[in-house]
Write a protein that holds these residues in place. Structure first.
Motif, PDB file in Angstrom:
ATOM      1  N   ARG A 101     -15.201   5.157   3.367  1.00  0.00           N
ATOM      2  CA  ARG A 101     -14.943   4.185   2.293  1.00  0.00           C
ATOM      3  C   ARG A 101     -15.880   4.421   1.110  1.00  0.00           C
ATOM      4  O   ARG A 101     -15.464   4.404  -0.046  1.00  0.00           O
ATOM      5  N   MET A 102     -17.158   4.642   1.408  1.00  0.00           N
ATOM      6  CA  MET A 102     -18.133   4.846   0.331  1.00  0.00           C
ATOM      7  C   MET A 102     -17.908   6.190  -0.362  1.00  0.00           C
ATOM      8  O   MET A 102     -18.078   6.312  -1.576  1.00  0.00           O
ATOM      9  N   ALA A 103     -17.509   7.208   0.424  1.00  0.00           N
ATOM     10  CA  ALA A 103     -17.286   8.540  -0.148  1.00  0.00           C
ATOM     11  C   ALA A 103     -16.127   8.534  -1.138  1.00  0.00           C
ATOM     12  O   ALA A 103     -16.177   9.216  -2.172  1.00  0.00           O
TER      13      ALA A 103
ATOM     14  N   LEU B 218       0.833  -1.202   0.000  1.00  0.00           N
ATOM     15  CA  LEU B 218       0.000   0.000   0.000  1.00  0.00           C
ATOM     16  C   LEU B 218       0.871   1.257   0.000  1.00  0.00           C
ATOM     17  O   LEU B 218       0.629   2.205  -0.760  1.00  0.00           O
ATOM     18  N   ASN B 219       1.883   1.255   0.872  1.00  0.00           N
ATOM     19  CA  ASN B 219       2.793   2.411   0.965  1.00  0.00           C
ATOM     20  C   ASN B 219       3.498   2.669  -0.371  1.00  0.00           C
ATOM     21  O   ASN B 219       3.629   3.814  -0.812  1.00  0.00           O
ATOM     22  N   GLU B 220       3.958   1.587  -1.001  1.00  0.00           N
ATOM     23  CA  GLU B 220       4.677   1.700  -2.270  1.00  0.00           C
ATOM     24  C   GLU B 220       3.749   2.232  -3.366  1.00  0.00           C
ATOM     25  O   GLU B 220       4.153   3.047  -4.195  1.00  0.00           O
ATOM     26  N   TYR B 221       2.515   1.766  -3.338  1.00  0.00           N
ATOM     27  CA  TYR B 221       1.531   2.207  -4.332  1.00  0.00           C
ATOM     28  C   TYR B 221       1.308   3.717  -4.221  1.00  0.00           C
ATOM     29  O   TYR B 221       1.362   4.447  -5.214  1.00  0.00           O
ATOM     30  N   PHE B 222       1.061   4.182  -2.993  1.00  0.00           N
ATOM     31  CA  PHE B 222       0.776   5.603  -2.817  1.00  0.00           C
ATOM     32  C   PHE B 222       2.002   6.482  -3.014  1.00  0.00           C
ATOM     33  O   PHE B 222       1.887   7.659  -3.358  1.00  0.00           O
ATOM     34  N   LYS B 223       3.185   5.912  -2.797  1.00  0.00           N
ATOM     35  CA  LYS B 223       4.427   6.658  -3.044  1.00  0.00           C
ATOM     36  C   LYS B 223       4.567   6.906  -4.550  1.00  0.00           C
ATOM     37  O   LYS B 223       4.947   7.984  -4.994  1.00  0.00           O
ATOM     38  N   ASN B 224       4.234   5.888  -5.349  1.00  0.00           N
ATOM     39  CA  ASN B 224       4.349   5.989  -6.802  1.00  0.00           C
ATOM     40  C   ASN B 224       3.202   6.779  -7.424  1.00  0.00           C
ATOM     41  O   ASN B 224       3.390   7.440  -8.449  1.00  0.00           O
ATOM     42  N   PHE B 225       2.012   6.677  -6.812  1.00  0.00           N
ATOM     43  CA  PHE B 225       0.837   7.379  -7.351  1.00  0.00           C
ATOM     44  C   PHE B 225       0.350   8.388  -6.312  1.00  0.00           C
ATOM     45  O   PHE B 225      -0.760   8.301  -5.795  1.00  0.00           O
ATOM     46  N   SER B 226       1.219   9.346  -6.023  1.00  0.00           N
ATOM     47  CA  SER B 226       0.962  10.318  -4.943  1.00  0.00           C
ATOM     48  C   SER B 226      -0.202  11.245  -5.288  1.00  0.00           C
ATOM     49  O   SER B 226      -0.916  11.722  -4.406  1.00  0.00           O
TER      50      SER B 226
ATOM     51  N   LEU C 209      -2.969  10.419  -6.853  1.00  0.00           N
ATOM     52  CA  LEU C 209      -4.194   9.691  -6.504  1.00  0.00           C
ATOM     53  C   LEU C 209      -4.389   9.676  -4.992  1.00  0.00           C
ATOM     54  O   LEU C 209      -5.506   9.862  -4.501  1.00  0.00           O
ATOM     55  N   ALA C 210      -3.270   9.481  -4.254  1.00  0.00           N
ATOM     56  CA  ALA C 210      -3.343   9.466  -2.778  1.00  0.00           C
ATOM     57  C   ALA C 210      -3.864  10.808  -2.262  1.00  0.00           C
ATOM     58  O   ALA C 210      -4.740  10.853  -1.385  1.00  0.00           O
ATOM     59  N   ARG C 211      -3.338  11.928  -2.828  1.00  0.00           N
ATOM     60  CA  ARG C 211      -3.783  13.260  -2.391  1.00  0.00           C
ATOM     61  C   ARG C 211      -5.260  13.479  -2.717  1.00  0.00           C
ATOM     62  O   ARG C 211      -6.010  14.053  -1.938  1.00  0.00           O
ATOM     63  N   TYR C 212      -5.662  12.987  -3.892  1.00  0.00           N
ATOM     64  CA  TYR C 212      -7.065  13.143  -4.311  1.00  0.00           C
ATOM     65  C   TYR C 212      -8.008  12.410  -3.350  1.00  0.00           C
ATOM     66  O   TYR C 212      -9.026  12.964  -2.925  1.00  0.00           O
ATOM     67  N   LEU C 213      -7.669  11.179  -2.992  1.00  0.00           N
ATOM     68  CA  LEU C 213      -8.534  10.405  -2.103  1.00  0.00           C
ATOM     69  C   LEU C 213      -8.629  11.065  -0.728  1.00  0.00           C
ATOM     70  O   LEU C 213      -9.708  11.107  -0.122  1.00  0.00           O
ATOM     71  N   ASP C 214      -7.519  11.595  -0.229  1.00  0.00           N
ATOM     72  CA  ASP C 214      -7.546  12.320   1.049  1.00  0.00           C
ATOM     73  C   ASP C 214      -8.410  13.581   0.937  1.00  0.00           C
ATOM     74  O   ASP C 214      -9.140  13.938   1.859  1.00  0.00           O
ATOM     75  N   HIS C 215      -8.310  14.238  -0.224  1.00  0.00           N
ATOM     76  CA  HIS C 215      -9.098  15.460  -0.454  1.00  0.00           C
ATOM     77  C   HIS C 215     -10.598  15.133  -0.466  1.00  0.00           C
ATOM     78  O   HIS C 215     -11.401  15.879   0.111  1.00  0.00           O
ATOM     79  N   VAL C 216     -10.964  14.013  -1.121  1.00  0.00           N
ATOM     80  CA  VAL C 216     -12.379  13.601  -1.153  1.00  0.00           C
ATOM     81  C   VAL C 216     -12.893  13.398   0.269  1.00  0.00           C
ATOM     82  O   VAL C 216     -13.980  13.856   0.627  1.00  0.00           O
ATOM     83  N   LYS C 217     -12.085  12.713   1.100  1.00  0.00           N
ATOM     84  CA  LYS C 217     -12.514  12.459   2.494  1.00  0.00           C
ATOM     85  C   LYS C 217     -12.701  13.764   3.264  1.00  0.00           C
ATOM     86  O   LYS C 217     -13.711  13.952   3.955  1.00  0.00           O
ATOM     87  N   SER C 218     -11.724  14.657   3.152  1.00  0.00           N
ATOM     88  CA  SER C 218     -11.809  15.902   3.932  1.00  0.00           C
ATOM     89  C   SER C 218     -12.939  16.795   3.430  1.00  0.00           C
ATOM     90  O   SER C 218     -13.659  17.413   4.222  1.00  0.00           O
TER      91      SER C 218
END
Length: 802
Positions: free
Chosen positions: A705-707, A652-660, A662-671
């Protein structure tokens, strides 16, 4: 008087006594909380116990037909028992916060049902029940039934005058105890139950009793000598009587040493009948006070749609003028079906949790007098929420497209399905024999209880998961974990798959085929919370295609003479949407370069060139690609990857490191969802998540999760809806209406019947429309790709232009 002298005298009419039902509110709520899953309303409020209470209330009303109802409550402060004994109920865990909230909210349920509440500081609900029984016992025209999930109330039973209606398992298995039933169960009369607890104690309430005396001995002592008072009177006067009756010296010694504990425990176990309350029967019978609209309004708040339907059936005819709805008086059957369809879509756009809203849902949501007013209100709300263009440009034009698809239907080869049924039934019998051979006996494979006995008792397999009734789980998810433990597990899973295919599709579809040889399923435009369509009668969205057995079902969906089936499937649409919504540069480039997304992601995560990515690496990348979109956490990822937590976390860590990006977008959706309480698709469709700010961690986590997935899946759903409308417009404009017909919409796939001689020209037009719903400039260059396949049936197809 001579025999027969009164032959012509009028017979005395025997009138039914009035029935008072007393509800042990806490006991019912506790039982419901532990028997049902953690339901939540669309606003994120926990509702499992409230659902169980409401369902139980309606079952009680149906089964017991009460004339009067009252609810008795515990209060949170200590009772006189706590003052007498500091450790009373000390062994009990603190009540869950989730249950406490529902206990408080349950007062609204009782108010909606017009049920008065009785409670008193210092006393328990049982004492309220005992006091009401005491105050009404002289009313010869009244019989009393206590509804409880707690056996303590059985001590109040008196002949058939006072009975107890209690739960055995779950919320549906009930029993009504009169005096004879109590004697049959315990071997002594109801008034001896406190003596029984005085001797053997009650661990659930931390009542100690006499240490060393259990159920059997306590029962024998009571049936031989009677009450605790009589036991000790006899013990002091004639100790040898106990030996004559077969009681060992050890028991006699325990009795002598435990006298104080026995009397004290009996006192704690005895329900009081002198609480300072004044109970009087209401002047009106309960059913005369019921307000059906109050119940339906509350059930709407709590998202109890199935219970709402049950309530309408239960109270519809006997609710009276006050309880009935004005709509019934006006004759709600006269509403305009077409207008209702349009307004229902608008209501669903405003509240996606209200799937497939009916007339009552619409009127309750809008609080309008009629459908015309409801339409006006809905349009005003849509405009305020900036959803009016979505409604007018996508959803309203889609209604006639769906109607045409339903009217056309899809051609079915029923003969093929009947042959497939014979083949699969034969295979099912073979699997059944293998299961019996492994189990070394025959049993009902479809019975969870019997299967559990075979797996966990006879074969000794281990599982931690239990059902609400305490049985070890035989659900598919649990059996999957045991696949490597015994050969029988794989066979049971195969048996279940085949049986489901037969019962849901193969044996039932031919029965639904119309005289025209076509299956006319219903496609529900407002059928899901995500924006995707649903289908019913039958549900064609869930025909499995991953297994060979499932794939064969699609062969039954055929083209009529002169036509072919052409299926248009959006390729990896959700990943493509995720790429352009997130703006992740690496993900965008993978799609722009038309590479295989799972191979490319595997290369990034494992740090190898694409040509060195093996099948297992690609499989893992595929799991995480889709898992990320659905908010999959490290534990779910661990299970799906078949690895340990540490490796899953590293992946998971490696995935988000490479696709940062997408990681920022998902955090933005949650917030953003936490701030606004809703998500938005690319086209502006909203989905509300009140639960995202819940104080309950599991509710909040579920909402998050649903959001995460909502904007991605919702945008994909919007794209295919727009495509359906635009293709329909094209077919009209180019006069192809008799040459091509939409027959199925399955998730990201559209299936058309097209005339053989025009298959290529029409298919090309459809592909072009589907791939250009969004301008490529707005997708950051990510192409939307459609895979088109053609064949005489839906299962055996070849790539168009392939």
């Amino acid at each position: 008087m001579e025999r027969g002298e009164n032959f012509l005298m009028p017979k005395k009419t025997i009138e039914r006594k009035k029935r008072l039902v007393l509800l042990d509110a806490h006991a019912i709520l506790h039982r419901a909380y532990h028997a049902l899953p953690d339901f939540t309303s669309h606003s994120g409020e926990p509702t499992g116990a409230l659902y169980g209470l409401s369902a139980m209330l309606m079952k009680i009303i149906t089964d017991l037909k009460p004339d009067y109802i009252a609810a008795c409550f515990d209060l949170p402060e200590p009772t006189y028992r706590h003052e007498a004994y500091e450790n009373y109920k000390a062994g009990r865990a603190k009540t869950d916060e989730v249950l406490v909230r529902q206990i408080n909210r349950s007062r609204d349920v009782f108010e909606a049902f017009s049920i008065p509440i009785y409670e008193k500081p210092g006393f328990e609900a049982d004492d309220m029940l005992g006091t009401i029984v005491e105050q009404t016992k002289d009313n010869k025209e009244l019989e009393i039934v206590i509804a409880s999930g707690d056996m303590d109330t059985l001590q109040l039973v008196e002949k058939k005058k006072v009975q107890v209606y209690t739960l055995r398992k779950g919320l549906n298995d009930t029993i009504l105890y009169d005096e004879n039933a109590v004697k049959e169960r315990f071997g002594f009369s109801p008034e001896r139950l406190p003596d029984y607890k005085g001797l053997r104690g009650d661990p659930s309430d931390n009542i100690i009793g006499i240490s060393g005396i259990g159920d059997k001995t306590a029962t024998e002592l009571i049936t031989t000598f009677g009450s605790i008072e009589n036991i000790y009177k006899k013990l002091k006067k004639e100790k040898e009587a106990f030996e004559r009756e077969g009681f060992k010296p050890r028991i006699i010694k325990l009795l002598e040493e435990g006298e104080e504990e026995a009397y004290f425990s009996k006192e704690l176990a005895t329900i009081r009948k002198d609480a300072k309350i004044n109970f009087s029967l209401p002047k009106k019978e309960w059913r005369d006070e019921i307000k059906v609209d109050s119940i339906l309004t509350l059930f709407s708040e709590l998202s109890f749609r199935t219970l709402s339907e049950r309530a309408k059936q239960l109270f519809g005819k006997e609710s009276g003028e006050d309880g009935g709805s004005d709509k019934e008086e006006e004759g709600e059957e006269e509403y305009d079906e077409e207008l209702l369809g349009k307004v229902s879509v608008g209501v669903w756009l405003l509240d996606s949790e209200m799937t497939n809203p009916n007339y009552d849902d619409v009127m309750s949501f809008t609080k309008a007098k009629d459908l015309k007013e409801a339409e006006k209100k809905v349009c005003e709300m849509l405009e305020k929420e900036k959803l009016l263009s979505l409604y007018k440009e996508i959803e309203l034009p889609l209604i006639p497209v769906i109607q045409k698809m339903e009217k056309r239907g899809v051609f079915i080869d029923s003969k093929y399905l009947k042959e497939l049924s014979k083949e699969y039934h034969k295979e099912l019998e073979e699997i059944e024999k293998k299961i019996y051979k492994e189990a070394k006996e025959e049993f009902n494979i479809n019975s969870p209880r019997q299967l559990g006995v075979i797996l966990y008792e006879k074969l000794g397999l281990k599982t931690q998961k239990k059902t609400a009734t305490g049985q070890k789980s035989t659900r598919e998810s649990e059996l999957e974990k045991l696949k490597d433990e015994h050969a029988i597990i794989e066979q049971i899973l195969q048996y279940r798959e085949l049986q489901k295919l037969l019962s849901t599709y193969i044996d039932t579809i031919p029965e639904s085929v119309n005289v025209d040889g076509r299956l006319h399923a219903t496609f529900v435009q407002t059928g899901t919370t995500t924006g995707r369509m649903a289908s019913i009668n039958p549900n064609l969205q869930n025909i499995p295609i991953r297994s060979e057995h499932g794939k064969k079902i699609r062969n039954a969906f055929v083209a009529p003479p002169g036509f072919v089936i052409v299926a248009f499937d959006y390729s990896q649409i959700e990943l493509r949407v995720a790429a352009f919504l997130s703006g992740d540069k690496k993900l965008i480039n993978i799609f722009k370069e038309k590479g295989d997304v799972h191979t490319a992601v595997a290369a990034e995560v494992f740090g190898v060139p694409p040509e060195q990515v093996d099948k297992e690496m690609r499989r893992r990348a595929k799991v995480i690609n889709f898992g990320i979109l659905y908010g999959m956490g490290v534990n779910a990822l661990r299970v799906n990857l078949g690895t340990d937590r540490k490796e899953a976390q590293e992946f998971l860590n490696e995935y988000f490191k490479n696709f940062s990006g997408l990681a920022r977008y998902l955090d933005h959706v949650k917030s953003e969802t936490a701030r606004k309480k809703y998500t938005e698709t690319f086209f502006g469709r909203k989905r509300y998540f009140e639960g995202i700010s819940s104080s309950l961690p599991y509710v909040r986590a579920q909402a998050e999760r649903m959001a995460i997935n909502a904007p991605i899946q919702g945008t994909s759903a919007d794209i295919i809806r727009i495509a359906m409308v635009r293709i329909d417009e094209m077919l009209k404009k180019k006069k192809y209406e008799g040459d091509a017909h939409l027959v199925l919409q399955i998730h990201d796939e559209l299936v058309y019947e097209i005339k053989e001689e025009k298959e290529k020209e029409i298919a090309e037009e459809i592909e072009t429309i589907m791939e250009n719903i969004i301008d490529v400039k707005e997708t950051s260059g990510v192409p939307i790709i459609v895979d088109a396949h053609v064949g005489k049936n839906w299962g055996e197809m070849k790539k168009l232009n392939g």
